[in-house]
Design an enzyme around this catalytic site. Sequence first.
Site, short mmCIF file in Angstrom:
data_model
loop_
_atom_site.label_atom_id
_atom_site.label_comp_id
_atom_site.label_asym_id
_atom_site.label_seq_id
_atom_site.Cartn_x
_atom_site.Cartn_y
_atom_site.Cartn_z
N ASN A 13 0.87 -1.17 0.00
CA ASN A 13 0.00 0.00 0.00
C ASN A 13 0.92 1.22 0.00
OD1 ASN A 13 -1.77 2.06 0.43
ND2 ASN A 13 -2.49 1.36 2.45
N LYS A 15 0.15 4.22 -0.28
CA LYS A 15 -0.48 5.41 0.30
C LYS A 15 -0.23 6.62 -0.62
CE LYS A 15 -0.33 3.14 4.72
NZ LYS A 15 -0.27 3.17 6.17
N HIS A 100 -9.69 1.09 4.77
CA HIS A 100 -8.42 1.26 5.48
C HIS A 100 -8.66 2.17 6.69
CE1 HIS A 100 -4.32 2.39 6.43
NE2 HIS A 100 -3.94 1.32 5.74
N GLU A 102 -7.02 4.52 7.86
CA GLU A 102 -6.78 5.95 7.59
C GLU A 102 -8.00 6.59 6.95
OE1 GLU A 102 -3.06 5.47 5.49
OE2 GLU A 102 -2.14 4.83 7.36
N GLU A 172 -5.43 -5.23 10.31
CA GLU A 172 -4.42 -4.19 10.54
C GLU A 172 -4.72 -3.50 11.87
OE1 GLU A 172 -2.45 -2.81 6.63
OE2 GLU A 172 -4.12 -1.49 7.04
N GLY A 178 2.39 2.19 10.75
CA GLY A 178 3.33 3.30 10.63
C GLY A 178 4.04 3.67 11.92
N SER A 218 3.32 -2.28 10.21
CA SER A 218 4.77 -2.33 10.40
C SER A 218 5.38 -3.69 10.02
CB SER A 218 5.15 -1.94 11.83
OG SER A 218 4.75 -0.61 12.10
P1 13P Z 1 2.92 0.28 7.60
O1 13P Z 1 3.43 -1.01 7.00
O2 13P Z 1 3.65 1.49 7.14
O3 13P Z 1 2.77 0.18 9.08
O4 13P Z 1 1.42 0.47 7.00
C1 13P Z 1 0.54 -0.57 7.10
C2 13P Z 1 -0.67 -0.22 6.33
O5 13P Z 1 -1.41 0.67 6.70
C3 13P Z 1 -0.91 -0.94 5.09
O6 13P Z 1 -2.20 -0.68 4.61
#
Ligand code: 13P
Length: 257
Positions: A13, A15, A100, A102, A172, A178, A218
């Site tokens: 992803n 982002k 997601h 976010e 997740e 992150g 992560s």
């Molecule tokens: P990270 O791997 O940066 O923690 O992000 C995970 C994520 O949100 C994947 O959709």
Amino acid sequence: MNREFRQTVIAGNWKMNMLASEVNAFSERLGTLVPGFRDWCGVVVCAASVLLPAAVKAFESIGVGVGAQNMNQHESGAYTGEVSAGQLADIGVGYAIIGHSERRELYSETDATVNQKVLATLKSPLRPIVCVGESLSQREIGVTGDIVAMQIKMALHGVAAEEVRKVIIAYEPIWAIGTGKTATPEDAQEVCRAVRNILASLYSDEIAKVITIQYGGSMNEKNALELLAQPDIDGGLIGGASLRPESFAAIINAANQ
Ligand code: 13P
């Protein structure tokens, strides 16, 4: 992982990172680092909308699928700034991340809109990657199982048994995204197992057994091997570590151990 029953899927992803001009070089490098991955797992890169045409073109030659990070639940119409499942499929996109954390947190997506989006993907050629997961306070209070169960039940409301096999679930935990804090393999396994049990209760053991459940939060080249060794973790949804071909390739290779 359990390859006997279900597909392993490693999805990046990206982002709101990367430029269209960087996609070709990424794809070429990834192709040299993991030339044979088609044999053992599905690999997907989920890119920002504006990068998708370039990503479809670049990744096709190395057998990597391309996904969107969001989509609108409506087929077409007056939804300024939005993109439909049909429009994504039309340019060769094969997956869409839905719900997601976010988007839930920053753009007020609810379990109800997540459900509408899942239903929209299932009317199209897209495979949804449906994200679920608890916040830190929910984990501390001890309601992780309840939260994840509710998110899955809501997301899959009205999804028929013959369609649900197309769905990928990504667990997740929000506190691991992150932050560099990964769930322990045991904790991640426990929740992914619980997800499979919820799927079994909604559908059947046979259906639950074939659904791909990813872990995300992560995941990186150091912890991927242990996470992917868990019986109910069938892949990863990877943010930060998917931005460099070297670390993304190392995770794909870990899926081959
Ligand atoms: P990270 O791997 O940066 O923690 O992000 C995970 C994520 O949100 C994947 O959709």
